[in-house]
Design an enzyme around this catalytic site. Sequence first.
Site, short mmCIF file in Angstrom:
data_model
loop_
_atom_site.label_atom_id
_atom_site.label_comp_id
_atom_site.label_asym_id
_atom_site.label_seq_id
_atom_site.Cartn_x
_atom_site.Cartn_y
_atom_site.Cartn_z
N CYS A 59 0.80 -1.32 -0.54
CA CYS A 59 -0.32 0.08 -0.56
C CYS A 59 0.70 1.19 -0.06
CB CYS A 59 -0.89 0.03 1.12
SG CYS A 59 -2.43 1.10 1.03
N HIS A 94 -3.96 -4.71 0.17
CA HIS A 94 -2.93 -5.64 1.65
C HIS A 94 -3.59 -6.61 1.70
CE1 HIS A 94 -3.25 -1.75 3.63
NE2 HIS A 94 -4.25 -1.28 3.28
N GLU A 111 -2.10 -9.04 4.29
CA GLU A 111 -2.96 -8.82 5.45
C GLU A 111 -4.16 -9.40 5.84
OE1 GLU A 111 -1.74 -6.03 4.33
OE2 GLU A 111 -1.93 -4.75 5.70
N SER A 146 -0.82 -14.16 38.35
CA SER A 146 -1.94 -13.42 38.43
C SER A 146 -3.21 -14.59 38.68
CB SER A 146 -1.72 -12.61 37.25
OG SER A 146 -2.50 -12.88 36.35
N GLY A 147 -2.56 -15.87 37.66
CA GLY A 147 -3.41 -16.83 37.90
C GLY A 147 -3.81 -16.74 36.59
N GLY A 148 -3.67 -15.65 35.57
CA GLY A 148 -4.36 -15.44 34.12
C GLY A 148 -2.67 -16.15 33.41
N VAL A 149 -3.44 -16.88 31.51
CA VAL A 149 -2.37 -17.51 31.52
C VAL A 149 -0.97 -16.54 30.72
CG1 VAL A 149 -2.32 -18.41 28.64
CG2 VAL A 149 -4.15 -17.82 29.45
N ASP A 150 -0.73 -15.26 30.94
CA ASP A 150 0.37 -14.93 30.92
C ASP A 150 1.47 -14.95 31.72
OD1 ASP A 150 -1.34 -13.89 28.34
OD2 ASP A 150 -1.19 -11.79 28.65
N SER A 151 0.62 -14.91 32.41
CA SER A 151 2.06 -14.82 34.07
C SER A 151 2.51 -15.82 34.49
CB SER A 151 1.96 -14.06 35.08
OG SER A 151 0.81 -14.86 35.34
N THR A 152 1.60 -16.90 34.19
CA THR A 152 1.56 -18.32 33.98
C THR A 152 2.97 -18.95 32.36
OG1 THR A 152 -0.40 -18.61 35.08
CG2 THR A 152 0.41 -20.79 34.08
#
Length: 510
Positions: free
Chosen positions: A79, A167, A169, A221-227
């Site tokens: 583009c 585009h 993408e 935190s119990g969440g995906v990222d920190s785990t």
Amino acid sequence: MQNNVLILDFGSQYTQLIARRVRELNIYCEIHPFNKLPGNLSDFKAVILSGSPFSVRGEDAPHPDLSEIRGKKPLLAVCYGAQYLAHFSGGEVAPSNTREYGRANLSFIKPDEQFFKGISLGSQVWMSHSDTIKSLPTGGVLLASTGDVANAAYKIENEETYAIQFHPEVYHSTDGKQLLDNFLIDIAGVQPDWTPNSFVDTTVAELKEKIGNDKVVLGLSGGVDSTVAAVLLHKAIGSNLHCIFVNNGLLRKNEFSSVLKQYEGMGLNVKGVDASARFLDALAGESDPEGKRKIIGRVFIEVFDDEAHLIEDAKWLAQGTIYPDVIESVSVNGGPSATIKSHHNVGGLPDFMKLKIVEPLKMLFKDEVRRVGASMDLDPELLGRHPFPGPGLAIRILGDITPEKVSILQEVDAIFINGLKDNDLYNKVWQAGAILLPVQSVGVMGDERTYEKCVALRAVESTDGMTADWVNLPYEFLQKTSNEIINRVKGVNRVVYDISSKPPATIEWE
Ligand code: XMP
């Protein structure tokens, strides 16, 4: 890194999507702002130029020096990038006479062109531009047209330089991924060897090298990222990783103990800190949503800091920051925007902590974090957990917070979430929860008049939380859930279901 692709960002809203598509081909790529070429250019095997909200003819438009790239590395210009190449190399770019937004179809493709392997005439492409390339640059060879755009794709003779006005993408460009595949793998010779397993191997090796025998503190935190961040670090440095999981008293029912148990089962060196009373005391009487967030943020830092100081000689603070949080986007007003979002829950750590930061996931998108987690055999249930806000139930209790209200909401939320799981609906929903309203209403239970609380249930579908729509949950399910809540949770006599989309309503009520 040998098979690394550089995406130069000119500020397009689609730049992140280019990175997504490239990663989907199992090719590693990085986005850099157009005016900050990375120092290690030789590490990149191919370069993609993004689109832009600017016109190449505008005074403030991005006009970077590409002499280190063009003709020296395979280059795909998308583009604005295609217009930029044309404008500065003897071509002509002018405002379009016709609207060139949305759907178009390829009406000409240069025969036998490797760039279009597997793509046929009529293939749908997505346009979004107000300027058009009137004439090709010096050495330009026309590769494709659409009904309205004569110069929809071109290459430069004797160079591995390709340019497209559309585009590739966006999902609506039907063969966009094939086109990126053709350019990156066939033409540029990039190997598609970037997989979750290879990411784990390289990252663990890098973390070992970087951290050595130092101690690292990480807030779970119990969440995906920190785990996932914790498991990667654990693989690299074992018990030198010290995790802290803070109970702010605003988690879901039994979440603190069950998640803690799960972490311990994973072999993580984790300390659970029950600071519920400290949070709830600090919150007493506060009913302003931002006020609540500020208090929770402050108390979290105090608690975390107290705990981190107990870990002698800790040198690093690990965070589960992911790629969308760190990409430096180019602001429409020129120059890269300085704003890099800080991690939601650990943001604004006090200076006196003086820890170096390590962020093993900072180059990954959310779904890649999940794939990396899966490749390390993390529990699928943990990886599929709905997002849960850092301030927890505090922003789902409208008005002031009391321990009694928290406990009512925990019961209601547990019935709703367990019901979704039992009825095979949990994975069809992006996020769900219950909200305790500051409303009392009249009811009748047995022969008694009641005057009790009302709860709202909210379940949304979304991909990134930026926009969302309410989920059409089956009536039977809602009926059963409402009955169960009213019969089992003392103090609640009315249940409503939130049928608002975002925008205009946000996902959380506060
Ligand atoms: P909204 O309510 O803005 O939410 O539509 C979008 C997503 O962000 C989450 N959210 C938060 N997460 N701290 C967080 O860590 C917060 O203060 C916060 N507020 C909203 C929300 O749960 C949803 O996933």
